[in-house]
Structure formats: structure tokens, C-alpha cells
Motif scaffolding. Structure first.
Motif, PDB file in Angstrom:
ATOM      1  N   LEU A   1      -3.374   8.731  -8.113  1.00 15.14           N
ATOM      2  CA  LEU A   1      -2.111   9.019  -7.449  1.00 15.14           C
ATOM      3  C   LEU A   1      -1.495   7.717  -6.938  1.00 15.14           C
ATOM      4  CD1 LEU A   1      -2.777  12.254  -5.349  1.00 15.14           C
ATOM      5  CD2 LEU A   1      -1.488  12.023  -7.475  1.00 15.14           C
ATOM      6  N   SER A   2      -0.170   7.667  -6.932  1.00  9.84           N
ATOM      7  CA  SER A   2       0.536   6.487  -6.461  1.00  9.84           C
ATOM      8  C   SER A   2       1.926   6.901  -6.008  1.00  9.84           C
ATOM      9  CB  SER A   2       0.616   5.435  -7.568  1.00  9.84           C
ATOM     10  OG  SER A   2       1.194   4.247  -7.087  1.00  9.84           O
ATOM     11  N   SER A   3       2.647   5.987  -5.376  1.00  8.90           N
ATOM     12  CA  SER A   3       4.012   6.275  -4.932  1.00  8.90           C
ATOM     13  C   SER A   3       4.713   4.966  -4.626  1.00  8.90           C
ATOM     14  CB  SER A   3       4.008   7.164  -3.691  1.00  8.90           C
ATOM     15  OG  SER A   3       5.322   7.350  -3.206  1.00  8.90           O
ATOM     16  N   ASN A   4       6.051   4.962  -4.773  1.00 10.14           N
ATOM     17  CA  ASN A   4       6.830   3.761  -4.473  1.00 10.14           C
ATOM     18  C   ASN A   4       7.487   3.807  -3.096  1.00 10.14           C
ATOM     19  OD1 ASN A   4       8.842   5.645  -4.859  1.00 10.14           O
ATOM     20  ND2 ASN A   4       9.616   4.743  -6.748  1.00 10.14           N
ATOM     21  N   LEU A   5       7.258   4.901  -2.336  1.00  9.68           N
ATOM     22  CA  LEU A   5       7.773   5.052  -0.963  1.00  9.68           C
ATOM     23  C   LEU A   5       9.295   5.037  -0.883  1.00  9.68           C
ATOM     24  CD1 LEU A   5       5.224   2.863   1.060  1.00  9.68           C
ATOM     25  CD2 LEU A   5       5.154   5.308   0.554  1.00  9.68           C
ATOM     26  N   ASN A   6       9.957   5.468  -1.950  1.00  7.08           N
ATOM     27  CA  ASN A   6      11.407   5.608  -1.901  1.00  7.08           C
ATOM     28  C   ASN A   6      11.786   6.967  -1.322  1.00  7.08           C
ATOM     29  OD1 ASN A   6      11.876   3.095  -3.026  1.00  7.08           O
ATOM     30  ND2 ASN A   6      11.913   3.881  -5.122  1.00  7.08           N
ATOM     31  N   GLY A   7      13.068   7.149  -0.984  1.00  9.92           N
ATOM     32  CA  GLY A   7      13.555   8.440  -0.534  1.00  9.92           C
ATOM     33  C   GLY A   7      13.586   8.580   0.975  1.00  9.92           C
ATOM     34  N   ASN A   8      13.714   9.819   1.444  1.00  5.92           N
ATOM     35  CA  ASN A   8      13.826  10.088   2.879  1.00  5.92           C
ATOM     36  C   ASN A   8      12.459  10.056   3.565  1.00  5.92           C
ATOM     37  OD1 ASN A   8      12.589  12.557   2.225  1.00  5.92           O
ATOM     38  ND2 ASN A   8      14.563  13.595   1.982  1.00  5.92           N
ATOM     39  N   LEU A   9      12.446  10.394   4.859  1.00  4.85           N
ATOM     40  CA  LEU A   9      11.199  10.317   5.632  1.00  4.85           C
ATOM     41  C   LEU A   9      10.118  11.246   5.093  1.00  4.85           C
ATOM     42  CD1 LEU A   9      12.557  10.077   9.292  1.00  4.85           C
ATOM     43  CD2 LEU A   9      11.403   8.298   7.975  1.00  4.85           C
ATOM     44  N   ILE A  10      10.525  12.442   4.671  1.00  2.86           N
ATOM     45  CA  ILE A  10       9.541  13.388   4.120  1.00  2.86           C
ATOM     46  C   ILE A  10       8.926  12.838   2.842  1.00  2.86           C
ATOM     47  CG2 ILE A  10       9.244  15.693   3.137  1.00  2.86           C
ATOM     48  CD1 ILE A  10      11.416  16.681   5.021  1.00  2.86           C
TER      49      ILE A  10
ATOM     50  N   PHE B   1       4.869  11.879   2.181  1.00  2.15           N
ATOM     51  CA  PHE B   1       4.031  12.316   1.070  1.00  2.15           C
ATOM     52  C   PHE B   1       3.662  11.146   0.161  1.00  2.15           C
ATOM     53  CE2 PHE B   1       5.860  16.492   2.179  1.00  2.15           C
ATOM     54  CZ  PHE B   1       4.689  17.234   2.225  1.00  2.15           C
ATOM     55  N   GLY B   2       4.535  10.132   0.111  1.00  6.18           N
ATOM     56  CA  GLY B   2       4.214   8.937  -0.648  1.00  6.18           C
ATOM     57  C   GLY B   2       3.017   8.207  -0.066  1.00  6.18           C
ATOM     58  N   ILE B   3       2.977   8.108   1.249  1.00 10.36           N
ATOM     59  CA  ILE B   3       1.845   7.455   1.927  1.00 10.36           C
ATOM     60  C   ILE B   3       0.562   8.225   1.670  1.00 10.36           C
ATOM     61  CG2 ILE B   3       0.869   6.902   4.192  1.00 10.36           C
ATOM     62  CD1 ILE B   3       3.734   6.272   5.110  1.00 10.36           C
TER      63      ILE B   3
ATOM     64  N   SER C   1       3.081  -4.284  -9.443  1.00 12.08           N
ATOM     65  CA  SER C   1       3.637  -2.998  -9.027  1.00 12.08           C
ATOM     66  C   SER C   1       2.749  -2.326  -7.997  1.00 12.08           C
ATOM     67  CB  SER C   1       3.867  -2.054 -10.222  1.00 12.08           C
ATOM     68  OG  SER C   1       2.701  -1.331 -10.531  1.00 12.08           O
ATOM     69  N   TYR C   2       3.359  -1.346  -7.305  1.00 13.00           N
ATOM     70  CA  TYR C   2       2.655  -0.608  -6.270  1.00 13.00           C
ATOM     71  C   TYR C   2       1.442   0.133  -6.812  1.00 13.00           C
ATOM     72  CZ  TYR C   2       5.636   2.968  -8.376  1.00 13.00           C
ATOM     73  OH  TYR C   2       6.268   3.796  -9.266  1.00 13.00           O
ATOM     74  N   ALA C   3       1.490   0.551  -8.080  1.00 13.63           N
ATOM     75  CA  ALA C   3       0.400   1.332  -8.668  1.00 13.63           C
ATOM     76  C   ALA C   3      -0.893   0.533  -8.770  1.00 13.63           C
ATOM     77  CB  ALA C   3       0.803   1.853 -10.034  1.00 13.63           C
ATOM     78  N   SER C   4      -0.778  -0.776  -8.893  1.00 18.81           N
ATOM     79  CA  SER C   4      -1.967  -1.601  -9.098  1.00 18.81           C
ATOM     80  C   SER C   4      -2.545  -2.161  -7.801  1.00 18.81           C
ATOM     81  CB  SER C   4      -1.627  -2.774 -10.030  1.00 18.81           C
ATOM     82  OG  SER C   4      -0.697  -3.645  -9.399  1.00 18.81           O
ATOM     83  N   PHE C   5      -1.808  -2.024  -6.706  1.00 19.68           N
ATOM     84  CA  PHE C   5      -2.228  -2.709  -5.475  1.00 19.68           C
ATOM     85  C   PHE C   5      -3.563  -2.195  -4.945  1.00 19.68           C
ATOM     86  CE2 PHE C   5      -2.270  -3.150  -0.825  1.00 19.68           C
ATOM     87  CZ  PHE C   5      -2.288  -4.535  -0.746  1.00 19.68           C
ATOM     88  N   PHE C   6      -3.705  -0.875  -4.799  1.00 22.97           N
ATOM     89  CA  PHE C   6      -4.932  -0.353  -4.194  1.00 22.97           C
ATOM     90  C   PHE C   6      -6.156  -0.501  -5.084  1.00 22.97           C
ATOM     91  CE2 PHE C   6      -2.114   1.941  -1.146  1.00 22.97           C
ATOM     92  CZ  PHE C   6      -2.639   1.355   0.003  1.00 22.97           C
ATOM     93  N   PRO C   7      -6.048  -0.336  -6.402  1.00 22.91           N
ATOM     94  CA  PRO C   7      -7.208  -0.663  -7.226  1.00 22.91           C
ATOM     95  C   PRO C   7      -7.634  -2.125  -7.065  1.00 22.91           C
ATOM     96  CG  PRO C   7      -5.686   0.681  -8.475  1.00 22.91           C
ATOM     97  CD  PRO C   7      -4.997   0.334  -7.191  1.00 22.91           C
TER      98      PRO C   7
END
Length: 333
Positions: free
Chosen positions: A28-37, A41-43, A70-76
Motif C-alpha cells: 500500500l502507498s499514497s501521495n497524500l494529495n486531496g483533502n484532510l480525509i 487515509f493516505g497516512i 517517489s513516495y512508493a519507494s521511500f518506506f521500503p
């Protein structure tokens, strides 16, 4: 040397995989775009992805790990950093854009080597400059085609419009207007191939229904290599993947950088091609349709210069990228 390759990616990256021969794990991954909700869920997605990658790295016990940003590779990669000393894992990062991304900036201090697509290390910390190697863009079984455009300059003049997904409405409307102007003036015989996003496909198709020039318009093309090999000029954003295609296929281009791209990296990407006179850059905030039209007309009148244009691309292109990256990772001669 026998290799056991494993790939960690997110759902978005998985959709672009074709013939990867190793095993693939989707996290799972997310770019943290969009509104607060959406951000909340991105976090949550990122945290779950971190746990998934943590478990995978323990399971894999990798000797070498390379991240392509990219954000997808950061946590790995963060998981690899945590276990680096225990597993004796060597870390490498690759930056496809002209500006080092934020994930790669953080990871650069932990990496053995920093691989760049372009020879412009704009925002790399000076103390890491000795770790920098210009290796170009990784190849997907790409072979350098000896295109007909180098030997048959009188072939059908083709303009390929790459609508893309980011800011696609502007590209589509701009290109539609440009097509109608060129078609009305009838100064050149041209074929338009238009990759138009699905959300605006019907509107653009209806807008161009009366043009006399040959037009092929779809939301997706499966024969992209064949199209690129026939393309005389491309109109596109300035993402690293698109520019890599133009470089490999010797395609002059009209580039409209996405204004909201992080750190304005698309503009700096486009500047590399503009510097070698194989592209022009248009400002989305200005009405520069005449500039685009005149560039097309000028290029059409000078098709005999194609061989010279090809030599300009050679100044940018790094050949045998995969082999070069492999040797730098494994320290093979």
C-alpha cells in the motif's frame, strides 16, 4: 552471475509491469494529495505499506537494493536503512528527473551510489557528489531502432500528441485548437495521432470531427513503440518517461511543463532538450499557440536536417543504461 530479482511496488506501479521475470510484491502507498480525509487515509496506507515492506525486507535479506524514487519507494528503502548494518545490504538510488526528489534527497546520505538520468546534479549535497554517476534512463528491453525518419525524410509527416493524465485537459484543448489552425491553413500534409484521456475524449473528438487531415484519436495505444518510430514531432508534458522516449527515438518536441510539478522539475527536464535545440518549451499561462505552429512549420521545411538532429540527441542519450547500472552496483569491470 545468477540474479534473484525481487520488485516491491504499489498498485499504480504494478499496472505498468510487462515482462518482469522476478517476483513482484505489491504494498500500500499514497501521495497524500486531496483533502484532510484523503490525507488521513493516505497516512494509514503509508503506515501499512511500511509494515509490509519491513516484513518483506526481513524475508528477502537483499544484497543490493536500488530505489527509483517517489513516495512508493521511500518506506521500503527506510526498512533497508534500518537493517543495512545487520543484513550488509548496499543501497543505491536512481533519479529520473533533473531535480533530486524528496525521497532521494533523504536517502542519498545512506546510498552507496547516486545514479542520475541527466548530467545536471542541481540539488545534490556537495559532500555526496563523489557518489554521483550519470547512467541515463533504465531500458525496458529497448533497442535503438534505425527509424525510417533517418533514411526516408519524405515519409508521412506525423505529429503525436501525448495527452497524459496530469493536466490533460489543457494539453487536449491546446492541441485541438492547434490542429484546427494547421488543418485550415493547409501548409503541410500531416497525420495527427492523438492520445487523449478518456474524460475529454468525446469532447475533443467532436471538436475535430470536420478536419480534413488524417486523425487517429484514442485514449490508449498499445503500439506505442510503432507510433514513436513514425513520429516527426511530439507534443507533450515534460515527464522523465516521455522525454526518454523522445531521446531514444530522436523526436523533436513541443513541451508544456506541468506548472504544479514538484520543484518545477518538468521545466528543468524540458530545458535539457531545449538546450540541444531538439525541443521548445511553452508556458501554459501564456497564449503560445503561434510559437508551436511556427516550430512545426519550420521543422517541416527542414526535414533534410534529420541526420543532424539525430546527432544532437546523441549528446543527451546514455546508451546501455541497464548494463552500466548493473556494473556500478556489482563493481564489475
Amino acid at each position: 552471475q545468477s540474479l534473484n530479482c525481487k520488485l516491491i511496488t504499489d498498485k499504480r506501479g504494478y499496472n505498468y509491469l510487462n515482462d518482469f521475470e522476478g517476483s513482484v510484491k505489491v504494498i500500500l502507498s499514497s501521495n497524500l494529495n486531496g483533502n484532510l480525509i484523503s490525507k488521513f487515509f493516505g497516512i494509514i496506507s503509508l503506515l501499512i505499506g511500511f509494515v509490509q515492506s519491513f516484513i518483506l525486507i526481513i524475508s528477502f535479506k537483499p544484497n543490493y537494493v536500488i530505489s527509483f524514487g517517489s513516495y512508493a519507494s521511500f518506506f521500503p528503502m527506510l526498512s533497508c536503512v534500518i537493517f543495512k548494518s545487520i543484513l550488509k545490504t548496499k543501497l543505491f538510488i536512481h533519479e529520473q528527473n533533473s531535480i533530486l526528489g524528496r525521497s532521494n534527497i533523504i536517502l542519498s546520505r545512506f546510498s552507496e551510489k547516486i545514479f542520475l538520468n541527466y548530467n545536471i546534479p542541481l540539488n545534490i549535497n556537495k559532500k555526496y557528489i563523489k557518489k554521483v554517476f550519470v547512467v541515463g534512463f533504465p531500458e525496458n528491453n529497448f533497442y535503438y531502432l534505425k527509424s525510417e525518419k533517418n533514411t526516408k525524410p519524405n515519409k508521412k509527416f506525423t505529429i503525436f500528441i501525448m495527452g497524459g493524465s496530469q493536466g490533460s485537459e489543457f494539453i487536449s484543448k491546446f492541441s485541438s485548437k492547434l490542429i484546427k489552425i494547421i488543418d485550415k491553413e493547409r501548409k503541410l500534409s500531416v497525420r495527427f495521432i492523438f492520445q487523449c484521456p478518456k474524460n475529454v475524449l468525446n469532447n475533443v473528438t467532436n471538436d475535430l470531427i470536420h478536419i480534413r487531415s488524417e486523425l487517429i484519436i484514442k485514449d490508449y495505444f498499445t503500439n506505442i513503440d510503432e507510433i514513436l518510430n513514425k513520429t516527426s514531432i511530439a507534443i507533450s508534458r515534460a515527464g522523465a518517461g516521455s522525454l526518454n522516449d523522445f531521446i531514444n527515438y530522436n523526436i523533436p518536441s513541443i513541451l508544456i511543463p506541468l506548472p504544479t510539478a514538484k520543484d518545477n522539475h518538468q521545466y528543468f527536464n524540458a530545458s535539457i532538450l531545449e538546450k540541444e535545440n531538439v525541443a521548445i518549451i511553452l508556458d501554459q499561462s501564456k497564449n503560445e499557440i503561434e510559437k508551436a505552429k511556427n516550430y512545426i512549420y519550420s521543422f517541416y521545411k527542414n526535414l533534410k536536417d534529420l541526420q543532424e538532429i539525430s546527432s544532437r540527441f546523441d549528446k543527451i542519450r546514455v546508451k546501455n543504461s541497464n548494463s552500466l547500472i548493473y556494473k556500478l552496483i556489482t563493481n564489475e569491470k
